[in-house]
Design a protein around this motif. Structure first.
Motif, PDB file in Angstrom:
ATOM      1  N   SER B  70      -3.036   2.350  63.314  1.00  0.00           N
ATOM      2  CA  SER B  70      -2.367   2.917  62.147  1.00  0.00           C
ATOM      3  C   SER B  70      -0.956   2.345  62.009  1.00  0.00           C
ATOM      4  CB  SER B  70      -2.280   4.436  62.310  1.00  0.00           C
ATOM      5  OG  SER B  70      -1.426   4.982  61.342  1.00  0.00           O
ATOM      6  N   ASN B  96      -5.614  -0.642  58.996  1.00  0.00           N
ATOM      7  CA  ASN B  96      -5.883   0.376  60.016  1.00  0.00           C
ATOM      8  C   ASN B  96      -7.382   0.435  60.316  1.00  0.00           C
ATOM      9  OD1 ASN B  96      -6.156   2.669  61.536  1.00  0.00           O
ATOM     10  ND2 ASN B  96      -4.898   3.956  60.223  1.00  0.00           N
ATOM     11  N   GLU B  99      -7.807   4.022  63.841  1.00  0.00           N
ATOM     12  CA  GLU B  99      -7.857   5.448  63.487  1.00  0.00           C
ATOM     13  C   GLU B  99      -8.804   5.714  62.317  1.00  0.00           C
ATOM     14  OE1 GLU B  99      -5.233   3.935  64.472  1.00  0.00           O
ATOM     15  OE2 GLU B  99      -3.911   5.219  65.665  1.00  0.00           O
ATOM     16  N   HIS B 100      -8.806   4.811  61.327  1.00  0.00           N
ATOM     17  CA  HIS B 100      -9.606   5.070  60.131  1.00  0.00           C
ATOM     18  C   HIS B 100     -10.983   4.418  60.199  1.00  0.00           C
ATOM     19  CE1 HIS B 100      -5.911   6.106  57.448  1.00  0.00           C
ATOM     20  NE2 HIS B 100      -5.988   6.835  58.539  1.00  0.00           N
TER      21      HIS B 100
END
Lengths: 140, 658
Positions: B70, B96, B99-100
């Motif tokens: 991120s 990202n 996290e994503h």
């Protein structure tokens, strides 16, 4: 429509709450469907309804607008503007003959990783039930 | 010609475990504008950053995309890295994919195309990025500390020692906070007053510290280095310069009410000092109950005051001041234990809270340090302590651990035995948490002197023949337990101040679901907030004990000092910018700006052969925080947000909808 069809959802999230909430869902390994693609903006007040309309024109099946909870905006009032603008934008979508249900607005704080997960799961289910967004694609 | 370099990170197996990094790199190489693609095991590591620097030079890259974690994690790292290779740091964009993506999906066939999309978005955006240059703003080298408890006092002393001016704002008539109410402190059992009051005096006598008591923060605006703060100093009705603190007024005052300082276990007068060591050592008139204010009569304090210090006509003062940094040290309060009806707090006077027991033990308390039952003044022989009242209980209280209660209950048990030889103590607990230097030993000591720890919860308390029957369960033995107690002490949870959310809004900081203020990062930025220039100290951020509070206060002070050590601050260049040629001067943007950063500007320009003057919007980049609300309000498309321009966002939309 087959059940494993993955809708394409464009998510506009504010940097301070909802993007961080999505990060938290990640750090907590909370899985959700790979339907959403996130565009980071500083504040939900930065999200121009035109961006949303453009996403639908280009074939997005759903658009998520997410910001801090009303009252908790990092910039104090940005999400209030977002709330009003998207109430109007929904009406505008109706006027354009687009299904306003494809646009969802959610308030997700930086500590609500779980809420982010739930929002994406539920929204994906709802969009899946609606099927692909053909409307604008066929016109353009 | 745009030359973008894409650096795809494995993050060990964090990304590579669920995303086919090789495939992402291969797809990235096909994206328009990308001239160089690389994979790294750990891009944020030294060799990883080196490879970025090397590639910028070797491949003459003018834009960089790092597909890794991120941007909230490492954007600054890679910006600095690019800057050290001579590239403008705002030409770096992060994708990202951790996290994503990799962390929320388990299926590689799903995660990989998503990661490619995320990289495509970043490439499309960075292509439209332009170099940005931060400007500088001056720093007002004065600090505001909100709250005069031990956290605020420690932070103020540290900042003042570094040579900067500090103002402490405290809403009570004295500084000292919760710690002043305590008798002794764990694990050393040194007297709280003996270690706190000298610090209070130090703060009051320090030339760099100004203490405003009976005062509150009404409004804060501005930004780091330049906060405009409106303070209200409530009328004390005493001329502090004249008062000699002789105390005659207090002894003659005919009106009294429950003492807040003694947790309602004693009374105080309408003109009062919360406790004898109060700083400033001046009385205050409580206008809510003072007969002069409620009935227009009395005025005896004014008559007896030998120095003419009582001033009924004093009015609230509003102060508008400028500060460069703010330390929030607003503290916490005690959970309302009435939520536990089965314990009977409020109905049975001998069911009290931990803080109330502190006042009963304290020699400055209502019983002069003798532990006596509130109901009949008898010395209790058997005392039951119940822990986790309001904490670790989602149904009636809060799910979090209140942290200090295990230790203060152990302390209470030890003090009880010291004060009342032969007394017996029972502690009902869920778990004993004694992490901390010398804490476990202290807990052991409370057991060694005969405190009986019963694992289990109390289900009911009822009075019988002047005693309190405490019924509970010992879950280790699987037996019901019944204790005939003289006194029951509830270890009430530490909870946020009721008005914490309101204070957070004034400060522009976030708070968690309970109301504790949120730090910028739970591990790496524990005393900073998401608002630059606002720092946290003490229990306003979460439950903690005195050593932790003091450590955090000193940490916050260091952050303030390092901010003040700079003569100027560099500003975030992601601010609004007006294209004057498009601006029609409607100034709708002015209405939506929360920072009053947009002004009207008159410009003169040539239109053909004529010179015309017209008004356009103009952005004060020092005030603008870059929220972008104005860009949407702009009808002409003249307003844009640098770093998040309309063109960039539309390009991101297109890239994702391919």
């Amino acid at each position: 429509m087959s059940l494993d069809w993955q809708p394409k959802i464009v998510g506009f999230t504010c940097n301070w709450c909802s993007y961080a909430g999505a990060d938290l869902a990640g750090t907590s390994r909370m899985s959700y469907p790979a339907s959403v693609r996130i565009i980071r903006v500083p504040c939900s007040g930065r999200i121009n309804p035109v961006f949303v309309i453009r996403a639908f024109q280009r074939g997005a099946d759903g658009v998520l607008v997410a910001g801090c909870h009303p009252g908790d905006c990092h910039y104090s009032t940005g999400n209030m503007y977002a709330r009003r603008r998207f109430q109007v934008a929904r009406r505008f979508m109706e006027y354009l003959g687009m299904d306003p249900a494809r646009l969802e607005i959610h308030w997700i704080s930086a500590s609500e990783g779980q809420k982010f997960q739930e929002v994406i799961r539920n929204m994906t289910d709802r969009i899946r039930a609606m099927g692909p967004n053909r409307k604008m694609r066929e016109i353009l | 010609m745009i030359r973008i370099g894409v650096f795809v990170c494995w993050c060990g197996s964090n990304i590579a475990g669920t995303v086919d990094v090789g495939k992402v790199a291969e797809e990235s190489a096909k994206m328009p504008g990308v001239v160089h693609v690389e994979q790294n095991k750990y891009t944020c590591s030294d060799p990883g950053q080196d490879s970025i620097r090397k590639a910028i030079k070797e491949h003459r890259l003018d834009r960089v995309v790092v597909a890794a974690c991120s941007p909230r994690m490492h954007e600054m790292t890679f910006r600095k890295c690019a800057a050290s290779a001579g590239l403008n740091q705002y030409l770096v964009e992060m994708a990202n994919i951790r996290e994503h993506c990799s962390w929320v999906h388990s299926d590689m066939s799903v995660a990989t195309p998503k990661a490619v999309d995320i990289v495509r978005r970043a490439v499309a955006k960075v292509k439209r990025s332009v170099p940005l240059f931060p400007s500088t703003i001056p720093v007002e080298k004065r600090a505001l500390v909100i709250g005069g408890g031990i956290a605020g006092i420690q932070a103020a002393l540290d900042i003042a020692e570094a040579g900067y001016e500090v103002t402490i704002v405290e809403r009570e008539p004295t500084i000292g906070g919760r710690m002043a109410q305590l008798d002794k402190t764990f694990p050393t059992l040194d007297c709280s007053s003996c270690i706190l009051t000298p610090k209070m005096v130090d703060a009051a006598s320090h030339p760099g510290i100004r203490i405003l008591t009976c005062s509150e923060v009404e409004d804060i605006s501005g930004y780091v280095g330049n906060f405009q703060v409106r303070l209200r100093k409530r009328a004390r009705s005493i001329d502090e310069a004249r008062c000699t603190a002789c105390g005659i007024c207090i002894s003659k005052c005919p009106t009294s009410r429950d003492s807040e300082f003694n947790m309602g276990l004693g009374t105080r007068k309408a003109i009062y000092m919360p406790f004898p060591q109060a700083v400033p050592n001046k009385p205050t008139i409580d206008r809510e109950i003072c007969r002069h204010f409620t009935e227009g009569k009395c005025g005896i304090c004014q008559k007896v005051c030998p120095s003419g210090a009582v001033d009924f006509s004093q009015e609230d003062q509003v102060l508008n001041e400028k500060f460069g940094a703010v330390v929030a040290a607003t503290g916490a309060t005690q959970f309302s234990v009435e939520a536990y009806g089965e314990y009977g707090y409020g109905r049975y006077p001998d069911v009290i809270t931990g803080l109330e027991l502190e006042r009963l033990i304290s020699s400055t308390g209502p019983t002069d340090g003798k532990i006596r039952r509130p109901s009949d003044g008898r010395i209790p022989r058997t005392v039951v302590f119940i822990k986790c009242v309001g904490s670790r209980d989602e149904n009636k209280g809060y799910p979090y651990c209140s942290k200090a209660c295990c230790m203060y209950t152990a302390k209470h048990a030890i003090l009880l035995k010291e004060k009342i030889p032969g007394a017996s103590a029972y502690v009902f607990y869920m778990d004993v948490r004694a992490g901390g230097k010398d804490y476990e030993e202290f807990y052991q000591r409370s057991q060694e002197i005969g405190t009986r720890y019963v694992r289990g919860r109390v289900s009911r308390i009822y009075p019988l023949d002047g005693k309190l029957i405490v019924q509970g369960e010992d879950t280790l033995l699987g037996q019901r337990v019944e204790v005939e107690a003289d006194l029951v002490v509830l270890a009430a949870a530490m909870v946020p101040q009721i008005d914490a959310p309101e204070m957070a809004r004034k400060l522009g900081i976030s708070y968690n679901q309970y109301g504790f203020f949120s730090e910028a990062h739970p591990k790496l930025r524990p005393v900073e907030t998401n608002t630059a220039g606002v720092f946290l100290a003490g229990t306003c951020q979460g439950p903690k004990d005195i050593p932790e509070t003091v450590a955090q206060a000193s940490a916050a002070a260091v952050k303030v000092i390092s901010l003040f050590a700079k003569s100027e601050l560099t500003t975030n260049p992601n601010v609004a910018s007006v294209d004057e040629s498009l601006c029609s001067g409607c100034l709708w943007c002015m209405n939506v700006c929360p920072y009053k950063a947009i002004e009207e500007k008159i410009i003169t320009e040539r239109a053909g052969k004529e010179t015309v003057t017209r008004s356009v919007a103009s952005v004060n980049t020092g005030l603008c925080q870059g929220c972008g609300a104005c860009t949407v309000a702009c009808r002409d498309g003249a307003m844009n947000l640098l770093g998040f321009t309309n063109e960039q966002i539309l390009a991101e939309v297109e890239a994702l909808c391919l």
